[in-house]
Design an enzyme around this catalytic site. Structure first.
Site, PDB file in Angstrom:
ATOM      1  N   ASP A 110       0.813  -1.214   0.000  1.00 14.93           N
ATOM      2  CA  ASP A 110       0.000   0.000   0.000  1.00 14.93           C
ATOM      3  C   ASP A 110       0.845   1.262   0.000  1.00 14.93           C
ATOM      4  OD1 ASP A 110      -2.574   1.494   0.472  1.00 14.93           O
ATOM      5  OD2 ASP A 110      -1.549   1.992   2.333  1.00 14.93           O
ATOM      6  N   MET A 135      -6.889   6.420   3.744  1.00 15.26           N
ATOM      7  CA  MET A 135      -7.070   7.562   2.853  1.00 15.26           C
ATOM      8  C   MET A 135      -5.931   7.711   1.851  1.00 15.26           C
ATOM      9  SD  MET A 135      -9.942   8.794   3.625  1.00 15.26           S
ATOM     10  CE  MET A 135      -9.820  10.224   2.576  1.00 15.26           C
ATOM     11  N   ARG A 136      -4.903   6.854   1.949  1.00 12.89           N
ATOM     12  CA  ARG A 136      -3.773   7.013   1.037  1.00 12.89           C
ATOM     13  C   ARG A 136      -4.207   6.832  -0.413  1.00 12.89           C
ATOM     14  NH1 ARG A 136      -0.325   3.867   3.419  1.00 12.89           N
ATOM     15  NH2 ARG A 136       0.768   5.510   4.538  1.00 12.89           N
ATOM     16  N   ALA A 137      -5.159   5.938  -0.657  1.00 14.71           N
ATOM     17  CA  ALA A 137      -5.622   5.706  -2.020  1.00 14.71           C
ATOM     18  C   ALA A 137      -6.226   6.964  -2.622  1.00 14.71           C
ATOM     19  CB  ALA A 137      -6.645   4.563  -2.040  1.00 14.71           C
TER      20      ALA A 137
END
Length: 661
Positions: free
Chosen positions: A192, A273-275
């Site tokens: 991720d 929330m990284r996506a």
């Protein structure tokens, strides 16, 4: 410097070219992970990327490649108007076996010992600043190094706190990792952290394959001449990247765009929330790459295809990827931005965003290599019982089992070992190399100062004084399961439970960085159905295809297991094996079958193989053959009336440490 294969000359890798280009335009995307089978030009394209990036301006003599407009460097302070120079972008390759000191930097040992002053020696992150940091086989890199790299890539800075020094320096680079999934996967948490990912495969179109071979042969015959043929394309690409970098700050991320991206990420059920953040940055970067300051539907689609697939992976058995049709449905036909729409005149590369104007559009598609055909086993014609196939159930959590003693294998998370990482337990002479132990080195030199004529002044050192730290950590092991797949196992419905247990052990081995192999025996032979691997995806698929039925060639199964261990010891002598034999002890194939099995077991015991025998014999009257086999193997013996996943994995966990403690 020899000519490199031109970036624009790589055919059939459009998605990889686009991902690398976007990361080069905006290093804060978090880098690119390229996953693919061997021989798909992964390394070739990454190394060629440096040649198409614009040169950078640096402060002359600065070891940290500082930008003259913001010369914050440990080598400073500099003059208000420092002397500058231009140089090409560096491509720094990180070896899989690198240490923390090599990556981050450390105390300059010679200066400290010879001159008595502390000086910081930059590591690979400092060398890669404003360039490309390339990690081939990133899945084989130790987890703590991957964490370190990704943290530096995300923060843009590296901090070193050791040896009484505190140094912080800029470390903004394009992080690129390549890997072959068959050699093992990255943990989902690390997966991720990469901004973009792309899967590559060899194209299936014969014409494109022929063109790839044609270009490679032409390059090998005349590297300089071949590179000259693509010089104009390379320069055009370099100028376009420069233009996109200047345009990127002007790209507007409107509320409508951010809402659309949030809807897509929520629909694909990604964690955190990284996506959303990476997808928004990638969409803006793609718009700048296309020469626009507004983000349209195609920008979001490209960003989602590159930023989301690896973030949907929930466990090691989930295949990465997203449903293209679902993405199209979520995007709809309307544009997320204001009615002005995209400026079609500023799209020199087309909607796909391919950086090579001459690139063939026939890139690798969905027709990836099919999984291997089912393993039919050997000796089916002589088997008196029909064969059957059963599939493993869901993997279950297992208790930790370890090989006893202290090994010296590759760093992992299972058994105790002397490794490059871990806690310091001693110091030793530096004959075998390792991290220098400064305190132990000074203590070794002090008793000899009088003999060396020192009365005052600097410490006098000799080569024999040098000491290195001895560290104890964890190693990975080879877990070799030798499983009876004969008719007796199938008739009693044991194979489903055995396969489920093996999958559970595979999952545990994946988490602990072990290699796992599987040998089965049935009919008239033992068969290596799963060569030593760290890839649970390949292992799970191969395991489901193992049939059951036929006679019980126990000696042949043990012989095959011994051969696997012998080959692995030649390949990696430090990786300690653990042999787990799952059987009822019967041997029904060939003359003198039981005596032959005993002889093979005794040879395995003499070769110092740690082993465990799980007895699958059931019923009121038992023959005790598995217990006898365990005695010949010098193995732990575990009576198990009914082979279940819980029973098997718990038995291995509970009994193995007792033997080798």
């Amino acid at each position: 410097m020899p000519a490199r294969f031109p970036f624009c000359a790589v055919a059939g890798a459009d998605d990889m070219a686009l991902a690398l280009t976007l990361a080069a335009i905006a290093p804060d995307l978090g880098g690119v992970l390229v996953r693919g089978e061997k021989g798909t030009a992964k390394s070739t394209m990454v190394r060629a990327l440096a040649d198409v990036l614009p040169p950078i301006e640096v402060v002359s003599g600065d070891r940290f490649s500082s930008d003259p407009r913001d010369p914050s460097s440990p080598d400073g302070p500099f003059d208000p108007d420092p002397a500058t120079e231009q140089r090409p972008v560096r491509l720094v390759e990180l070896p899989v076996g690198a240490t923390d000191d090599r990556v981050l930097g450390s105390l300059h040992l010679h200066t400290a010992l010879a001159e008595g002053r502390a000086e910081f020696e930059p590591g690979l992150l400092a060398k890669a600043h404003r360039g490309i940091l390339y990690v081939d086989e990133v899945n084989l890199l130790h987890d703590h190094l991957v964490d370190l790299l990704l943290d530096a890539a995300a923060m843009g800075r590296a901090t070193v706190e050791r040896d009484g020094m505190s140094v912080e320096y800029a470390a903004r680079f394009v992080l690129v990792g390549t890997m072959n999934p068959e050699e093992g996967e990255l943990r989902p948490q690390l997966l991720d952290r990469f901004g973009l990912t792309v899967d590559v495969a060899a194209p299936r179109d014969p014409g494109l394959r022929a063109e790839i071979v044609r270009r490679r042969l032409a390059f090998d015959a005349d590297p300089e001449g071949f590179a000259a043929r693509y010089a104009d394309d390379e320069q055009e690409l370099r100028e376009r990247i420069t233009t996109a970098q200047k345009l990127l700050p002007e790209v507007e991320l409107t509320d409508a765009v951010l809402t659309r991206i949030a809807e897509i990420c929520a629909a694909f059920d990604v964690d955190g929330m990284r996506a959303d953040i990476v997808t928004a940055k990638a969409a803006a970067t793609h718009a700048a790459w296309q020469g626009r300051t507004t983000i349209d539907r195609d920008d979001i689609a490209v960003a989602a295809r590159l930023a989301l697939p690896h973030r949907r992976r929930r466990n090691p058995f989930d295949a990465p990827g997203i449903d293209e049709q679902e993405l199209e449905d979520l995007l709809g036909d309307d544009e997320p931005d204001d009615p002005q729409g995209p400026d079609d005149d500023t799209d020199p590369g087309g909607g796909g965003g391919t950086p090579d104007p001459g690139q063939n559009d026939d890139g690798p598609g969905d027709d990836a290599a099919a999984p291997p055909p089912p393993q039919s086993g050997q000796g089916d014609e002589q088997a008196p019982a029909p064969t059957s196939q059963v599939r493993a159930g869901e993997a279950q959590r297992t208790k930790t089992f370890r090989v006893g003693g202290v090994g010296r294998g590759q760093a992992g998370r299972r058994s105790r070992a002397i490794t490059d990482t871990g806690r310091r337990i001693a110091a030793s002479p530096a004959a075998d190399g390792g991290a220098v132990d400064l305190g132990a080195t000074i203590r070794a030199a002090i008793p000899h100062q009088g003999a060396r004529g020192r009365t005052t002044g600097r410490l006098r050192l000799a080569g024999d004084d040098l000491r290195v730290a001895v560290k104890e950590g964890r190693e990975s092991n080879l877990v070799l399961l030798c499983v009876d797949a004969s008719g007796s196992m199938a008739a009693r419905k044991r194979m489903a439970q055995v396969k489920t247990a093996v999958v559970s052990l595979l999952l545990d081995a994946y988490q602990r960085r072990d290699k796992v192999a599987l040998v089965t025996f049935r009919g008239d032979a033992g068969e290596l159905v799963l060569p030593p691997t760290g890839s649970v995806d390949v292992a799970k698929a191969r395991l489901d295809d193992v049939p059951a039925g036929g006679r019980t060639p126990l000696a042949e199964g043990l012989t095959q297991a011994a051969e696997v261990i012998r080959r692995e010891r030649l390949r990696d002598p430090r990786r300690r094996p653990l042999l787990v034999v799952v059987t009822d002890g019967r041997a029904t194939h060939g003359a003198d079958a039981i005596a032959r099995a005993r002889r093979v077991a005794q040879r395995l015991a003499a070769s110092d193989v740690h082993a465990l025998v799980v007895d699958c014999e059931t019923g009121r009257f038992t023959l005790g053959l598995a217990r006898e086999l365990a005695g010949h193997l010098g193995a732990d013996y575990v009576p198990l009336g009914e082979v279940t996943a819980d029973g098997l994995t718990s038995a291995i966990s509970a009994h193995l440490p007792e033997k080798v403690a």
